[in-house]
Design a protein around this motif. Structure first.
Motif, PDB file in Angstrom:
ATOM      1  N   GLY A   1       0.730  -1.749   0.324  1.00 47.82           N
ATOM      2  CA  GLY A   1       0.085  -0.044  -0.501  1.00 47.82           C
ATOM      3  C   GLY A   1       1.003   1.019  -0.072  1.00 47.82           C
ATOM      4  N   GLN A   2       2.183   0.610   0.211  1.00 48.34           N
ATOM      5  CA  GLN A   2       2.808   2.382   0.294  1.00 48.34           C
ATOM      6  C   GLN A   2       2.978   3.224  -1.606  1.00 48.34           C
ATOM      7  OE1 GLN A   2       6.876   2.023   1.754  1.00 48.34           O
ATOM      8  NE2 GLN A   2       6.636  -0.487   2.049  1.00 48.34           N
ATOM      9  N   LEU A   3       2.208   2.890  -2.978  1.00 41.80           N
ATOM     10  CA  LEU A   3       1.802   3.409  -3.474  1.00 41.80           C
ATOM     11  C   LEU A   3      -0.097   3.861  -3.370  1.00 41.80           C
ATOM     12  CD1 LEU A   3       3.659   1.105  -6.488  1.00 41.80           C
ATOM     13  CD2 LEU A   3       4.654   3.353  -5.690  1.00 41.80           C
ATOM     14  N   GLY A   4       0.191   3.571  -2.679  1.00 41.32           N
ATOM     15  CA  GLY A   4      -1.411   4.145  -2.257  1.00 41.32           C
ATOM     16  C   GLY A   4      -2.921   3.468  -1.653  1.00 41.32           C
ATOM     17  N   ALA A   5      -3.519   3.678  -1.475  1.00 44.22           N
ATOM     18  CA  ALA A   5      -4.708   2.412  -0.871  1.00 44.22           C
ATOM     19  C   ALA A   5      -5.138   1.679  -1.867  1.00 44.22           C
ATOM     20  CB  ALA A   5      -5.869   3.064  -0.351  1.00 44.22           C
ATOM     21  N   ILE A   6      -4.869   0.075  -1.889  1.00 40.27           N
ATOM     22  CA  ILE A   6      -5.923  -0.310  -2.779  1.00 40.27           C
ATOM     23  C   ILE A   6      -7.071  -1.406  -2.739  1.00 40.27           C
ATOM     24  CG2 ILE A   6      -3.142  -0.883  -3.815  1.00 40.27           C
ATOM     25  CD1 ILE A   6      -2.479  -3.470  -2.318  1.00 40.27           C
ATOM     26  N   THR A   7      -7.479  -2.439  -3.123  1.00 41.43           N
ATOM     27  CA  THR A   7      -8.875  -3.277  -2.415  1.00 41.43           C
ATOM     28  C   THR A   7      -7.564  -4.437  -2.455  1.00 41.43           C
ATOM     29  OG1 THR A   7      -8.688  -3.631  -5.457  1.00 41.43           O
ATOM     30  CG2 THR A   7      -9.914  -1.591  -3.825  1.00 41.43           C
ATOM     31  N   PRO A   8      -9.104  -5.113  -1.719  1.00 46.78           N
ATOM     32  CA  PRO A   8      -8.187  -6.904  -1.384  1.00 46.78           C
ATOM     33  C   PRO A   8      -7.457  -7.500  -2.556  1.00 46.78           C
ATOM     34  CG  PRO A   8     -10.019  -6.159  -0.329  1.00 46.78           C
ATOM     35  CD  PRO A   8      -9.607  -5.494  -1.272  1.00 46.78           C
ATOM     36  N   THR A   9      -8.520  -6.926  -4.140  1.00 42.52           N
ATOM     37  CA  THR A   9      -7.877  -7.696  -5.681  1.00 42.52           C
ATOM     38  C   THR A   9      -7.105  -7.805  -6.280  1.00 42.52           C
ATOM     39  OG1 THR A   9     -10.652  -7.957  -5.858  1.00 42.52           O
ATOM     40  CG2 THR A   9      -8.801  -8.185  -7.876  1.00 42.52           C
ATOM     41  N   GLN A  10      -6.089  -5.992  -5.822  1.00 43.84           N
ATOM     42  CA  GLN A  10      -5.119  -5.539  -6.352  1.00 43.84           C
ATOM     43  C   GLN A  10      -3.935  -6.171  -5.419  1.00 43.84           C
ATOM     44  OE1 GLN A  10      -6.055  -1.285  -5.861  1.00 43.84           O
ATOM     45  NE2 GLN A  10      -6.979  -1.756  -7.841  1.00 43.84           N
ATOM     46  N   ALA A  11      -4.575  -6.608  -4.538  1.00 52.82           N
ATOM     47  CA  ALA A  11      -3.285  -6.841  -2.777  1.00 52.82           C
ATOM     48  C   ALA A  11      -2.722  -7.984  -3.914  1.00 52.82           C
ATOM     49  CB  ALA A  11      -3.962  -6.984  -1.500  1.00 52.82           C
ATOM     50  N   GLU A  12      -4.038  -9.317  -3.916  1.00 49.55           N
ATOM     51  CA  GLU A  12      -3.756 -10.506  -4.286  1.00 49.55           C
ATOM     52  C   GLU A  12      -2.996 -10.767  -5.554  1.00 49.55           C
ATOM     53  OE1 GLU A  12      -6.834 -14.613  -5.667  1.00 49.55           O
ATOM     54  OE2 GLU A  12      -7.826 -12.873  -4.837  1.00 49.55           O
ATOM     55  N   MET A  13      -3.078  -9.760  -7.035  1.00 56.70           N
ATOM     56  CA  MET A  13      -2.609  -9.536  -7.869  1.00 56.70           C
ATOM     57  C   MET A  13      -1.150  -9.123  -7.489  1.00 56.70           C
ATOM     58  SD  MET A  13      -5.541  -7.484 -10.091  1.00 56.70           S
ATOM     59  CE  MET A  13      -4.372  -7.480 -11.555  1.00 56.70           C
ATOM     60  N   ALA A  14      -0.926  -8.093  -6.458  1.00 52.75           N
ATOM     61  CA  ALA A  14      -0.013  -7.210  -6.111  1.00 52.75           C
ATOM     62  C   ALA A  14       1.492  -9.057  -5.614  1.00 52.75           C
ATOM     63  CB  ALA A  14       0.665  -6.674  -4.951  1.00 52.75           C
ATOM     64  N   GLU A  15       0.716  -9.726  -5.005  1.00 54.86           N
ATOM     65  CA  GLU A  15       0.922 -11.113  -4.523  1.00 54.86           C
ATOM     66  C   GLU A  15       1.806 -11.984  -5.506  1.00 54.86           C
ATOM     67  OE1 GLU A  15       3.217 -13.363  -1.643  1.00 54.86           O
ATOM     68  OE2 GLU A  15       1.611 -11.683  -1.035  1.00 54.86           O
ATOM     69  N   MET A  16       0.334 -11.853  -6.458  1.00 56.78           N
ATOM     70  CA  MET A  16       1.006 -12.627  -7.720  1.00 56.78           C
ATOM     71  C   MET A  16       2.639 -12.236  -8.479  1.00 56.78           C
ATOM     72  SD  MET A  16      -2.920 -14.101  -8.426  1.00 56.78           S
ATOM     73  CE  MET A  16      -2.204 -14.681 -10.179  1.00 56.78           C
ATOM     74  N   LEU A  17       2.279 -10.945  -8.175  1.00 57.03           N
ATOM     75  CA  LEU A  17       3.643 -10.163  -9.652  1.00 57.03           C
ATOM     76  C   LEU A  17       4.399 -10.232  -8.785  1.00 57.03           C
ATOM     77  CD1 LEU A  17       4.160  -8.942 -11.920  1.00 57.03           C
ATOM     78  CD2 LEU A  17       4.035  -6.763 -10.122  1.00 57.03           C
ATOM     79  N   VAL A  18       4.585 -10.566  -7.408  1.00 53.24           N
ATOM     80  CA  VAL A  18       6.047 -10.937  -6.715  1.00 53.24           C
ATOM     81  C   VAL A  18       6.095 -12.124  -7.179  1.00 53.24           C
ATOM     82  CG1 VAL A  18       7.187  -9.961  -4.469  1.00 53.24           C
ATOM     83  CG2 VAL A  18       5.530  -8.856  -4.801  1.00 53.24           C
ATOM     84  N   LYS A  19       5.614 -12.655  -6.342  1.00 53.35           N
ATOM     85  CA  LYS A  19       5.823 -14.468  -6.470  1.00 53.35           C
ATOM     86  C   LYS A  19       5.934 -14.985  -8.094  1.00 53.35           C
ATOM     87  CE  LYS A  19       3.810 -19.295  -5.929  1.00 53.35           C
ATOM     88  NZ  LYS A  19       1.974 -19.252  -5.802  1.00 53.35           N
ATOM     89  N   THR A  20       5.406 -14.354  -9.303  1.00 54.38           N
ATOM     90  CA  THR A  20       6.092 -14.734 -10.773  1.00 54.38           C
ATOM     91  C   THR A  20       6.972 -14.129 -11.076  1.00 54.38           C
ATOM     92  OG1 THR A  20       3.298 -14.931 -11.214  1.00 54.38           O
ATOM     93  CG2 THR A  20       5.602 -15.276 -12.297  1.00 54.38           C
ATOM     94  N   ALA A  21       7.390 -13.348 -10.273  1.00 58.19           N
ATOM     95  CA  ALA A  21       8.299 -11.732 -10.533  1.00 58.19           C
ATOM     96  C   ALA A  21      10.038 -12.902  -9.839  1.00 58.19           C
ATOM     97  CB  ALA A  21       8.790 -11.020 -10.109  1.00 58.19           C
ATOM     98  N   ARG A  22       9.765 -12.961  -8.647  1.00 57.41           N
ATOM     99  CA  ARG A  22      11.007 -13.745  -7.903  1.00 57.41           C
ATOM    100  C   ARG A  22      10.896 -15.825  -8.212  1.00 57.41           C
ATOM    101  NH1 ARG A  22      12.537 -12.075  -3.737  1.00 57.41           N
ATOM    102  NH2 ARG A  22      10.855 -10.357  -2.096  1.00 57.41           N
ATOM    103  N   GLN A  23      10.424 -16.015  -9.031  1.00 53.00           N
ATOM    104  CA  GLN A  23      10.873 -17.171  -9.786  1.00 53.00           C
ATOM    105  C   GLN A  23      11.408 -17.565 -11.430  1.00 53.00           C
ATOM    106  OE1 GLN A  23       6.420 -19.154 -10.832  1.00 53.00           O
ATOM    107  NE2 GLN A  23       6.129 -20.074  -8.873  1.00 53.00           N
ATOM    108  N   VAL A  24      11.227 -15.990 -12.195  1.00 59.10           N
ATOM    109  CA  VAL A  24      11.953 -15.660 -12.846  1.00 59.10           C
ATOM    110  C   VAL A  24      13.737 -15.164 -12.524  1.00 59.10           C
ATOM    111  CG1 VAL A  24      12.324 -14.483 -15.226  1.00 59.10           C
ATOM    112  CG2 VAL A  24      10.035 -14.684 -13.757  1.00 59.10           C
ATOM    113  N   GLU A  25      13.367 -14.693 -11.441  1.00 59.54           N
ATOM    114  CA  GLU A  25      14.658 -14.310 -10.947  1.00 59.54           C
ATOM    115  C   GLU A  25      15.464 -15.362 -10.527  1.00 59.54           C
ATOM    116  OE1 GLU A  25      16.121 -11.075  -7.471  1.00 59.54           O
ATOM    117  OE2 GLU A  25      14.715 -12.338  -6.355  1.00 59.54           O
ATOM    118  N   ALA A  26      14.873 -16.522  -9.712  1.00 57.77           N
ATOM    119  CA  ALA A  26      14.624 -17.647  -9.282  1.00 57.77           C
ATOM    120  C   ALA A  26      15.597 -18.630 -10.598  1.00 57.77           C
ATOM    121  CB  ALA A  26      13.920 -18.349  -8.544  1.00 57.77           C
TER     122      ALA A  26
END
Length: 563
Positions: free
Chosen positions: A368-393
């Motif tokens: 939420g440091q970029l502004g208020a987010i909805t629960p759906t947006q939080a879930e999408m952000a979580e999926m984004l980070v997870k996928t990016a970490r897989q690519v990083e690995a």
């Protein structure tokens, strides 16, 4: 105007030449002059005439049949080396027939015998050429297959019809023993084609080029002098059966000069062995008063005792060629591997930087440091980070694979407590989401399980095996980490009770980017973990493998030297 064929070039039986090669010095070219068109047919006819006269005057043992007959082998070799088509064959055959007939007449044979011997010799030479073209079309004595084909077709089979015709005709003319005539003709002419024919076919530009070097030329001269001295001593001065003494010298020729050396040496051995018997000298005089029997023993000694060394030389030359091809292939493979490693490293570097930015932005968005987010947006952000970490690995794994294959990975070997490494891996694996509901056990069999390894890289390898066991074999509900002592090291096993692996899949396990057909499954992976683990284990002086039976799970093992 077509270019004259140089027999020093690679040819097929039809006479097709390969691409031209570099020019040779005058000394080497002069050695090949005999075989060069258009002089080759004329020189061959003259040489055949001389050899016919010499054989008739000095080598007759069975009535009118000579035991040492060089004309057939010379004619066969030159004809095969200079084939240019049907018209050329016809002209070349006519010149040979003229040379043989002239030699027979000069040696004192009657017109009838001249016609007989000219016809039978041409039957033999023509048969040898046709059979060689049919069954040994490459005329390559530098392979065991080519040498065997030429010897069987041209030397063994081709003289048979002519020998039968000559023996039968002489029996009808003067009552000569047909068996003795057939036997003497076949052995003499088979020996000629096998020895002189092989020498003519092996006299190539490539072999002669090597003799330009003073050291090689001196070595050849010393070996030839040694062979001549041994042959004179064995076949002229000694009456003891010690013909085997020439075999080590022939082996030396095979080892140092391959086919050309052995074929040259066989010419000297054949001339001295049969020549000694013809003049009543050497070990074969004890065969009895019959000159035919003495010559037969000399022929048998050369054909059965010495000629097989030619196949040894062919085998060595074939091995040299295959070794050169293997080395060239290895160099190409190493270059391709280096290029692939550079590509992987570059791709991984290009991926890491933007992926790091994606992960940072995703973390800021999720919290939420970029502004208020909805629960759906939080879930999408979580999926984004997870996928990016897989690519990083994946990028890190690609870098590790590239570094391992290029030898850039350094390992620091020191005494490593294997049970401690297994316990650390067990704890970290238990925290993985996919390990939920799976029992993880460490079993240490015995004390002093200390391996000489890089603890960081060993942990990376075992963690990779544990991750695979949990992902692919977790259905069994149990993963065991076992350490045991073997005769000269420590054995580590990661055992699961999953579906197991077939023999075919086990053979492909450690291939990079091979997921064994699971590319579309829900199990995440990229197929490089086991390839990297194998390379890291090998860098530590160990080995890695798997034991598995379909339906009974799999046991991946690593063996490392003990500290």
């Amino acid at each position: 105007m077509s270019r004259a064929l140089d027999p020093s070039e690679p040819v097929t039986a039809s006479g097709a030449a390969a691409k031209p090669r570099a020019e040779l010095p005058v000394a080497v070219n002069s050695a090949m002059a005999f075989f060069r068109e258009p002089l080759a047919p004329i020189f061959t006819a003259v040489a055949v005439l001389v050899l016919v006269v010499l054989a008739i005057q000095f080598a007759r043992t069975a009535g009118l049949v000579a035991a040492l007959w060089g004309a057939g082998g010379l004619a066969t070799a030159v004809w095969l080396r200079n084939a240019r088509g049907p018209l050329y064959d016809l002209c070349f055959g006519g010149l040979l027939a003229t040379g043989i007939a002239a030699g027979e007449l000069l040696a004192g044979n009657t017109y009838g015998l001249t016609v007989l011997f000219t016809v039978t010799n041409m039957v033999e030479i023509t048969t040898a050429v046709l059979l060689a073209r049919r069954f040994a079309p490459t005329l390559n004595l530098a392979t065991v297959d080519g040498a065997c084909r030429f010897l069987l077709a041209a030397a063994v089979v081709a003289p048979l019809p002519a020998a039968a015709l000559t023996a039968g005709a002489l029996y009808l003319i003067n009552g000569a023993d047909p068996f003795e005539g057939f036997q003497t003709w076949w052995f003499g002419h088979a020996l000629s084609i096998a020895v002189i024919g092989s020498f003519g076919l092996s006299l190539t530009r490539r072999h002669l080029v090597a003799l330009r070097h003073p050291v090689r030329a001196t070595e050849a001269a010393v070996l030839l002098a040694l062979l001549v001295a041994v042959c004179v001593g064995v076949f002229f001065l000694s009456e003891v059966q010690i013909g085997f003494v020439v075999i080590p010298v022939l082996i030396l020729f095979a080892a140092r000069f391959r086919v050309l050396g052995v074929s040259t040496a066989l010419v000297i051995v054949a001339i001295t062995a049969v020549g000694g018997a013809m003049v009543g000298r050497g070990p074969f005089v004890h065969a009895g008063p019959d000159l035919a029997d003495q010559a037969l023993l000399a022929q048998l000694m050369v054909l059965l005792g010495c000629l097989p060394i030619l196949l040894v030389a062919s085998l060595l030359e074939e091995r040299d060629r295959l070794s050169d091809r293997a080395k060239a292939g290895q160099v190409r493979a190493e270059q391709a591997s280096e290029a692939k490693s550079r590509l992987l490293a570059n791709v991984a570097h290009e991926i890491k930087s933007p992926v790091g930015g994606v992960i940072g932005i995703g973390e800021l968005w999720k919290t939420g440091q970029l502004g208020a987010i909805t629960p759906t947006q939080a879930e999408m952000a979580e999926m984004l980070v997870k996928t990016a970490r897989q690519v990083e690995a994946l990028a890190h794994d690609l870098l590790d694979v590239a570094r391992a294959e290029s030898g850039a990975v350094k390992v620091e070997l020191r005494p490593t407590d294997v049970p401690g490494v297994l316990e650390d891996v067990r704890r970290s694996t238990a925290l993985r989401p996919e390990a939920a509901g799976i029992r993880l056990h460490v079993v240490s069999e015995g004390d002093g399980l200390i391996a000489l390894a890089d603890s960081q890289r060993l942990t990376q390898v075992i963690a990779n095996l544990a991750s695979n066991a949990v992902k692919y074999g977790g259905s069994g509900g149990l993963v065991v980490f076992r350490a045991s002592r073997i005769y000269d090291g420590v054995r580590i096993e990661v055992i699961d009770r999953g579906p197991g692996l077939s023999v075919e899949k086990q053979a492909q396990l450690f291939e990079p980017f091979n997921r064994l057909g699971l590319e579309r499954s829900t199990v995440e992976g990229h197929g490089i973990g086991l390839a990297l683990a194998k390379r890291l284990v090998e860098l530590q002086g160990g080995t890695i493998g798997v034991v598995s039976t379909p339906g009974e799970g799999a046991a991946f093992w690593v063996e490392l030297p003990a500290a």
